[in-house]
Design a protein around this motif. Structure first.
Motif, PDB file in Angstrom:
ATOM      1  N   UNK A 180      47.633 -32.020  72.952  1.00 15.30           N
ATOM      2  CA  UNK A 180      46.218 -31.950  73.321  1.00 15.30           C
ATOM      3  C   UNK A 180      46.081 -31.750  74.822  1.00 15.30           C
ATOM      4  N   UNK A 181      46.871 -32.487  75.592  1.00 17.58           N
ATOM      5  CA  UNK A 181      46.854 -32.349  77.058  1.00 17.58           C
ATOM      6  C   UNK A 181      47.275 -30.942  77.478  1.00 17.58           C
ATOM      7  N   UNK A 182      48.328 -30.416  76.849  1.00 19.57           N
ATOM      8  CA  UNK A 182      48.781 -29.056  77.166  1.00 19.57           C
ATOM      9  C   UNK A 182      47.729 -28.015  76.798  1.00 19.57           C
ATOM     10  N   UNK A 183      47.100 -28.194  75.659  1.00 21.55           N
ATOM     11  CA  UNK A 183      46.067 -27.256  75.223  1.00 21.55           C
ATOM     12  C   UNK A 183      44.892 -27.241  76.193  1.00 21.55           C
ATOM     13  N   UNK A 184      44.505 -28.424  76.669  1.00 20.42           N
ATOM     14  CA  UNK A 184      43.375 -28.507  77.602  1.00 20.42           C
ATOM     15  C   UNK A 184      43.675 -27.828  78.936  1.00 20.42           C
TER      16      UNK A 184
END
Length: 293
Positions: A180-184
């Motif tokens: 999720x952090x990478x996607x954001x």
């Protein structure tokens, strides 16, 4: 007497309800566990130095696993023609796997330590794919048994297979959070028509979910409406088209040996399904129908 009667209804009704609910869900619990395990292991194998083309080719070897487990569990026996086709598929997978192993070794040959570590992770990925392949074949046999015993209900199977495994992702919460952090952090992308701007990885994920639903819905409908031969043929052709697209569009490395292995795999698959015999039977049946008219 009324409170006692109500208490009796609660215990008699609710307890018997749980018993029948368990009887309904017991078979699906087994299939869902298999489905969840296969899905997670197959996806995780991509993190273990397994290239997407090899991933698709390896998963095309489901016929081998089905035949082995069919012989062991269902005591099936096959013709020499089918054994030959399976040998061809096995040879194709071996060639592609062997050549991919050489590529991993060459690409990671900066130092002996790095090369050995990359190769060890690759071997673990091959082990994961092998396990998932056998588990998937076992799930197919179990699903076939359920369909034969209780009837073919594609929507019901589709729902249970995808809804019941959801709590299992709690164990993968940390990994999901990292992604999720990478996607954001990915670059922004304006969605066509809607005009909404979102991180591009979230858009890719949304499209992956939508297309996956369309794909799996089609497969479940095929399993209930068509013969296993038709399902195998359609899925095999789909894998071949996906493989070609992956090589051409994403420019994945693919040598002549890989192509030879690919030809072996798909030729063996078509031999196993004996598609030409069925096409010939269909053609002759159409000719008979034309004569009747």
């Amino acid at each position: 007497m009324r409170p006692a009667f109500a208490v009796g209804l609660v215990f008699a009704g609710c307890c018997s309800n749980v018993i029948f609910l368990e009887l309904l869900a017991r078979y699906y619990a087994i299939m869902v566990t298999m489905f969840f395990t296969v899905s997670v292991v197959n996806n995780y194998a991509l993190n273990l130095n397994i290239a997407m083309p090899l991933h698709m080719i390896f998963r095309s070897g489901s016929l081998i696993a089905n035949m082995i487990l069919g012989i062991i569990i269902l005591k099936k026996r096959y013709s020499m023609f089918k054994y030959t086709s399976i040998a061809l598929v096995s040879a194709g997978i071996f060639i592609c796997t062997f050549m991919s192993a050489k590529q991993v070794t060459v690409q990671s040959s900066l130092s002996d330590k790095d090369g050995f570590q990359a190769f060890a992770w690759w071997l673990l990925g091959i082990g994961a794919l092998t396990f998932a392949l056998l588990m998937s074949a076992r799930m197919g046999i179990f699903q076939e048994t359920l369909y034969r015993q209780f009837g073919k209900h594609s929507k019901e199977a589709l729902f249970y297979n995808h809804a019941l495994p959801l709590p299992g992702f709690i164990f993968l919460a940390s990994d999901i959070y990292d992604h999720v952090v990478l996607f954001n952090k990915s670059e922004l992308y304006q969605v066509p028509v809607l005009g909404v701007t979102v991180p591009i990885m979230w858009f890719y994920l949304l499209m992956n979910v939508v297309t996956q639903y369309v794909c799996i819905r089609g497969v479940f409908i095929l399993t209930t409406e068509c013969s296993s031969l038709t399902v195998t043929l359609v899925v095999t052709l789909r894998k071949f088209v996906s493989l070609i697209f992956s090589i051409l569009y994403f420019q994945n490395q693919f040598t002549l040996w890989h192509w030879l292995g690919t030809v072996f795999v798909f030729t063996g698959t078509l031999m196993y399904t004996e598609v030409w015999k069925n096409l010939g039977a269909t053609k002759s049946q159409l000719q008979k129908d034309d004569k009747k008219d």
